[in-house]
Design a protein around this motif. Structure first.
Motif, mmCIF file in Angstrom:
data_model
loop_
_atom_site.group_PDB
_atom_site.id
_atom_site.type_symbol
_atom_site.label_atom_id
_atom_site.label_comp_id
_atom_site.label_asym_id
_atom_site.label_seq_id
_atom_site.Cartn_x
_atom_site.Cartn_y
_atom_site.Cartn_z
ATOM 1 N N GLY A 112 0.801 -1.223 0.000
ATOM 2 C CA GLY A 112 0.000 0.000 0.000
ATOM 3 C C GLY A 112 0.831 1.269 0.000
ATOM 4 O O GLY A 112 0.459 2.272 -0.615
ATOM 5 N N VAL A 113 1.965 1.233 0.688
ATOM 6 C CA VAL A 113 2.909 2.348 0.687
ATOM 7 C C VAL A 113 4.096 2.037 -0.209
ATOM 8 O O VAL A 113 4.562 2.887 -0.970
ATOM 9 C CB VAL A 113 3.395 2.655 2.123
ATOM 10 N N ALA A 114 4.586 0.799 -0.150
ATOM 11 C CA ALA A 114 5.843 0.445 -0.818
ATOM 12 C C ALA A 114 5.771 0.567 -2.342
ATOM 13 O O ALA A 114 6.724 1.062 -2.965
ATOM 14 C CB ALA A 114 6.249 -0.975 -0.430
ATOM 15 N N GLU A 115 4.668 0.138 -2.969
ATOM 16 C CA GLU A 115 4.646 0.195 -4.440
ATOM 17 C C GLU A 115 4.547 1.626 -4.964
ATOM 18 O O GLU A 115 5.334 2.000 -5.844
ATOM 19 C CB GLU A 115 3.518 -0.666 -5.026
ATOM 20 N N SER A 118 7.903 3.161 -4.555
ATOM 21 C CA SER A 118 8.896 2.572 -5.469
ATOM 22 C C SER A 118 8.804 3.199 -6.850
ATOM 23 O O SER A 118 9.829 3.567 -7.450
ATOM 24 C CB SER A 118 8.694 1.057 -5.556
ATOM 25 N N HIS A 119 7.581 3.325 -7.394
ATOM 26 C CA HIS A 119 7.416 3.921 -8.722
ATOM 27 C C HIS A 119 7.649 5.427 -8.688
ATOM 28 O O HIS A 119 8.090 6.016 -9.682
ATOM 29 C CB HIS A 119 6.008 3.633 -9.254
ATOM 30 N N PHE A 120 7.335 6.053 -7.573
ATOM 31 C CA PHE A 120 7.560 7.482 -7.374
ATOM 32 C C PHE A 120 9.062 7.791 -7.389
ATOM 33 O O PHE A 120 9.509 8.800 -7.947
ATOM 34 C CB PHE A 120 6.940 7.887 -6.034
ATOM 35 N N THR A 121 9.832 6.880 -6.812
ATOM 36 C CA THR A 121 11.287 7.046 -6.753
ATOM 37 C C THR A 121 11.961 6.655 -8.062
ATOM 38 O O THR A 121 12.907 7.323 -8.510
ATOM 39 C CB THR A 121 11.855 6.190 -5.603
ATOM 40 N N SER A 122 11.478 5.561 -8.667
ATOM 41 C CA SER A 122 12.056 5.062 -9.926
ATOM 42 C C SER A 122 10.927 4.908 -10.936
ATOM 43 O O SER A 122 10.336 3.825 -11.072
ATOM 44 C CB SER A 122 12.751 3.717 -9.703
ATOM 45 N N PRO A 123 10.592 5.977 -11.678
ATOM 46 C CA PRO A 123 9.453 5.947 -12.608
ATOM 47 C C PRO A 123 9.598 4.874 -13.679
ATOM 48 O O PRO A 123 10.693 4.677 -14.218
ATOM 49 C CB PRO A 123 9.465 7.354 -13.226
ATOM 50 N N PRO A 124 8.512 4.172 -13.994
ATOM 51 C CA PRO A 124 8.555 3.123 -15.021
ATOM 52 C C PRO A 124 8.808 3.669 -16.421
ATOM 53 O O PRO A 124 9.456 2.998 -17.232
ATOM 54 C CB PRO A 124 7.167 2.478 -14.935
ATOM 55 N N PHE A 125 8.279 4.859 -16.723
ATOM 56 C CA PHE A 125 8.395 5.408 -18.072
ATOM 57 C C PHE A 125 9.646 6.271 -18.204
ATOM 58 O O PHE A 125 10.030 6.999 -17.278
ATOM 59 C CB PHE A 125 7.158 6.248 -18.420
ATOM 60 N N GLU A 126 10.259 6.181 -19.385
ATOM 61 C CA GLU A 126 11.440 6.992 -19.672
ATOM 62 C C GLU A 126 11.060 8.475 -19.723
ATOM 63 O O GLU A 126 9.969 8.847 -20.160
ATOM 64 C CB GLU A 126 12.045 6.587 -21.021
ATOM 65 N N GLY A 127 11.978 9.316 -19.254
ATOM 66 C CA GLY A 127 11.786 10.755 -19.355
ATOM 67 C C GLY A 127 10.991 11.384 -18.234
ATOM 68 O O GLY A 127 10.783 12.590 -18.230
ATOM 69 N N VAL A 128 10.530 10.581 -17.277
ATOM 70 C CA VAL A 128 9.773 11.110 -16.142
ATOM 71 C C VAL A 128 10.727 11.329 -14.975
ATOM 72 O O VAL A 128 11.470 10.421 -14.587
ATOM 73 C CB VAL A 128 8.634 10.158 -15.728
ATOM 74 N N GLU A 129 10.710 12.516 -14.408
ATOM 75 C CA GLU A 129 11.606 12.849 -13.309
ATOM 76 C C GLU A 129 11.130 12.194 -12.007
ATOM 77 O O GLU A 129 9.949 12.271 -11.672
ATOM 78 C CB GLU A 129 11.669 14.364 -13.108
ATOM 79 N N ALA A 397 14.258 2.118 -0.013
ATOM 80 C CA ALA A 397 15.550 1.795 -0.611
ATOM 81 C C ALA A 397 16.350 0.852 0.286
ATOM 82 O O ALA A 397 17.078 -0.026 -0.194
ATOM 83 C CB ALA A 397 16.343 3.074 -0.871
ATOM 84 N N GLU A 398 16.203 1.015 1.599
ATOM 85 C CA GLU A 398 16.917 0.157 2.548
ATOM 86 C C GLU A 398 16.252 -1.202 2.678
ATOM 87 O O GLU A 398 16.908 -2.243 2.631
ATOM 88 C CB GLU A 398 16.965 0.840 3.918
ATOM 89 N N SER A 399 14.921 -1.217 2.855
ATOM 90 C CA SER A 399 14.186 -2.460 3.055
ATOM 91 C C SER A 399 12.710 -2.199 2.784
ATOM 92 O O SER A 399 12.083 -1.414 3.499
ATOM 93 C CB SER A 399 14.377 -2.981 4.482
ATOM 94 N N VAL A 400 12.165 -2.862 1.775
ATOM 95 C CA VAL A 400 10.764 -2.651 1.416
ATOM 96 C C VAL A 400 9.815 -2.905 2.587
ATOM 97 O O VAL A 400 8.856 -2.152 2.783
ATOM 98 C CB VAL A 400 10.392 -3.503 0.190
ATOM 99 N N PRO A 401 10.012 -3.949 3.413
ATOM 100 C CA PRO A 401 9.087 -4.168 4.533
ATOM 101 C C PRO A 401 9.014 -3.019 5.529
ATOM 102 O O PRO A 401 8.050 -2.934 6.300
ATOM 103 C CB PRO A 401 9.649 -5.433 5.196
ATOM 104 N N LEU A 402 10.014 -2.126 5.531
ATOM 105 C CA LEU A 402 9.999 -1.003 6.469
ATOM 106 C C LEU A 402 9.084 0.132 6.011
ATOM 107 O O LEU A 402 8.837 1.064 6.781
ATOM 108 C CB LEU A 402 11.421 -0.451 6.657
ATOM 109 N N ALA A 403 8.601 0.083 4.770
ATOM 110 C CA ALA A 403 7.881 1.212 4.187
ATOM 111 C C ALA A 403 6.692 1.644 5.039
ATOM 112 O O ALA A 403 6.514 2.832 5.340
ATOM 113 C CB ALA A 403 7.428 0.865 2.773
#
Length: 584
Positions: A112-115, A118-129, A397-403
């Motif tokens: 609920g928080v982790a995904e 994750s996408h907010f930090t590393s966007p799936p689409f090219e060219g997205v900041e 980034a450190e551990s997904v379960p901590l999200a």
């Protein structure tokens, strides 16, 4: 095997029971003895599947969703999962709570928080900041795509197939029964047994991944709250507690066990969600509630067909971002299909096709959207939309379960809320293990009624033992290895579910459409008879290989039973003889 089953006091199909249990122990022993070569083989298999067949998973789940929508609103939507006089066993509220808690409650708590982060930090689409407004919207679109309608389509399709064939045609409570229109009496032979054994194994290992993920989240939360090391020993201890409580729930029976836990858990989860809504940025979240529905509505079609095809030329490994997310999600989720399908059918007898599809597909999906809006947008806002990231991104980034626990630190009473979240995750895991144990036992016995307690306890303890053994094997590495295994196992099960869709089409076709008659100047529909399989055809010459302590067998001399559950004389219809349908 029959003699052994009688000596042990089992009332089950010995072939399915002992082959499933033996295969589970054999696979686990091989993983323990040869972890490196077996892991490498499954890693290679996963890479081949994701690169060459990722498109099959993406378009397959989308096709299932389209089929379900058609089935609900076609003329077959009024067909009942059961006899025409059957009534639903559970109220709508209890039904929804059971299907949700037995489904992806643990997954929502974990992702609920982790995904979104994750996408907010590393966007799936090219060219997205990263951390930009566009990254936030894309993160929400992918999260809702992964865990709402499409995920529940994977559960709804087999549930519909099981309910239709098991209750309308009086077939055994097994995965092989769904393929009666395609295999005929072969469902009672080696082919049917192989399908059932594989379904049991897929259920066991699929749930082991979920128990592993949920356990890692619980142990991470306990570590954050108490300062204890987040160790393998702590995780194994959590698994053992879950196994013991799940065994108690199994022993108490479906109505008292799963229903009670489900009702408590769904209320606790809703309470947690409302706490985040009203102690966080309430106005922003209410605005996003509306806007995110629009984002999902506009993005669901393009995402349903997006295959990340250009990754062949833009990524070094050639299979891109989607293989690690969407394809893995679908392969993992489909291993739950036998368990969720039988479980949903078991609690949905007496409902129509339309009620079943709308209830199982739409209601949990809507709840998922609300969940992600509240937790996902709150997390991204706390981390700083348009900024450089914050403590939640660092925790992921450190551990997904901590999200989840890093997220709760942004709220008042964070320690108390984190403790409640740990209890909720544990209850979701217990409920899933409880219902899965009952379903695995049903898959072996072929019957919906309660079997001897020792059988259900065996499967509950087996689930806990399997998860604990994998954690002892290598901690996080063991779970990651199992994820590789699940992707490979998911492919044949995915193909099985595609076969279920075909079987349903054949079954629907054999239902005679209502005829239209004129009554007092008004057009009215009047149902006619349908072609029905006779009792001796359905049960494989009236014998099932189910052993009980006395060695009793079912009586083959009962009257023919049609899909509407009447044991009267077999009816004929406009198409002729009233003979059972031949296998296609």
């Amino acid at each position: 095997m029959h003699d052994l089953a009688r000596r042990l006091g089992l009332r089950t199909n010995p072939l399915i029971f002992f082959w499933s249990a033996g295969s589970m122990l054999f696979i686990l022993a091989v993983l323990l003895m040869f972890p490196a070569p077996i892991g490498a083989a499954f890693t290679a298999g996963r890479e081949w599947i994701t690169f060459n067949l990722g498109w099959f998973f993406v378009i397959g789940v989308t096709a299932w969703l389209v089929f379900l929508i058609w089935a609900a609103f076609s003329r077959y939507g009024n067909l009942k999962l059961g006899a025409e006089g059957d009534k639903p066993e559970f109220t709508n509220l209890s039904w929804f709570a059971m299907l949700f808690a037995g489904g992806i409650g643990t997954v929502l708590m974990f992702w609920g928080v982790a995904e979104p982060i994750s996408h907010f930090t590393s966007p799936p689409f090219e060219g997205v900041e990263p951390y930009s407004g566009q990254a936030a919207q894309d993160a929400m679109a992918f999260s809702m795509y992964h865990l709402s309608l499409h995920t529940w389509a994977i559960f709804t399709l087999p549930g519909l197939a099981f309910g239709f064939f098991i209750y309308r045609y009086k077939l055994p409570m097994r995965v092989s029964s769904v393929f009666y229109p395609l295999l005929g009496e072969k469902i009672h032979g080696p082919v049917g047994r192989a399908i059932d054994i594989f379904a049991v194994l897929g259920t066991l290992f699929g749930l082991a991944v979920s128990v592993g993920l949920g356990t890692s989240q619980i142990s991470a939360g306990i570590s954050a709250m108490t300062g204890l090391a987040d160790s393998t020993e702590l995780r194994v201890g959590v698994v053992l507690i879950i196994a013991v409580v799940a065994t108690w729930s199994v022993a108490s029976g479906l109505d008292r066990g799963i229903k009670r836990l489900s009702n408590i858990n769904i209320l606790a989860a809703v309470g947690l969600m409302l706490f985040v809504l009203f102690t966080g940025e309430t106005v922003f979240l209410l605005r996003q509630m509306i806007e995110s529905v629009g984002i999902y509505a506009t993005q669901i079609i393009p995402l349903s067909f997006w295959n990340d095809a250009l990754s062949t030329y833009t990524e070094a490994d050639g299979w891109g971002w989607q293989a690690s997310w969407t394809v893995f999600y679908w392969a993992w989720t489909v291993t739950w299909a036998p368990y969720m399908g039988v479980f949903l059918a078991r609690i949905s007898r007496g409902r129509t096709v339309r009620e079943f599809v709308v209830g199982v597909l739409v209601a949990p999906a809507a709840f998922t959207v609300v969940w992600f809006v509240i937790f996902g947008w709150s997390a991204m806002a706390a981390d700083g939309i348009g900024g450089e990231g914050g403590p939640i991104s660092a925790a992921v980034a450190e551990s997904v379960p901590l999200a989840m626990f890093a997220f709760f630190e942004q709220f008042p009473l964070s320690t108390v809320v984190s403790g409640i979240a740990i209890v909720i995750v544990m209850l979701f895991l217990i409920t899933s293990a409880d219902s899965a144990s009952l379903v695995v036992d049903m898959l072996c016995t072929g019957k919906g009624e309660m079997s001897p307690l020792r059988q259900r306890v065996f499967w509950a303890l087996s689930l806990g033992g399997l998860a604990a053994a994998l954690l002892l094997l290598g901690g996080d590495t063991a779970i990651e290895a199992l994820q590789e295994v699940i992707t490979v196992i998911g492919l044949p099960i995915f193909i099985l579910v595609c076969g279920m869709l075909i079987a349903l089409l054949v079954g629907f076709r054999r239902e005679v459409p209502p005829t239209t008659v004129v009554v007092s100047g008004h057009l009215r529909e009047q149902p006619t008879g349908v072609d029905t399989p006779s009792r001796d055809v359905v049960t494989g010459q009236a014998t099932d290989d189910t052993a009980d302590p006395a060695g009793a067998r079912e009586d083959s001399s009962v009257a023919q039973v049609g899909p509407h559950g009447d044991s009267s004389e077999l009816r004929t219809d406009a198409r002729g003889s009233g003979k059972p349908p031949a296998a296609d």
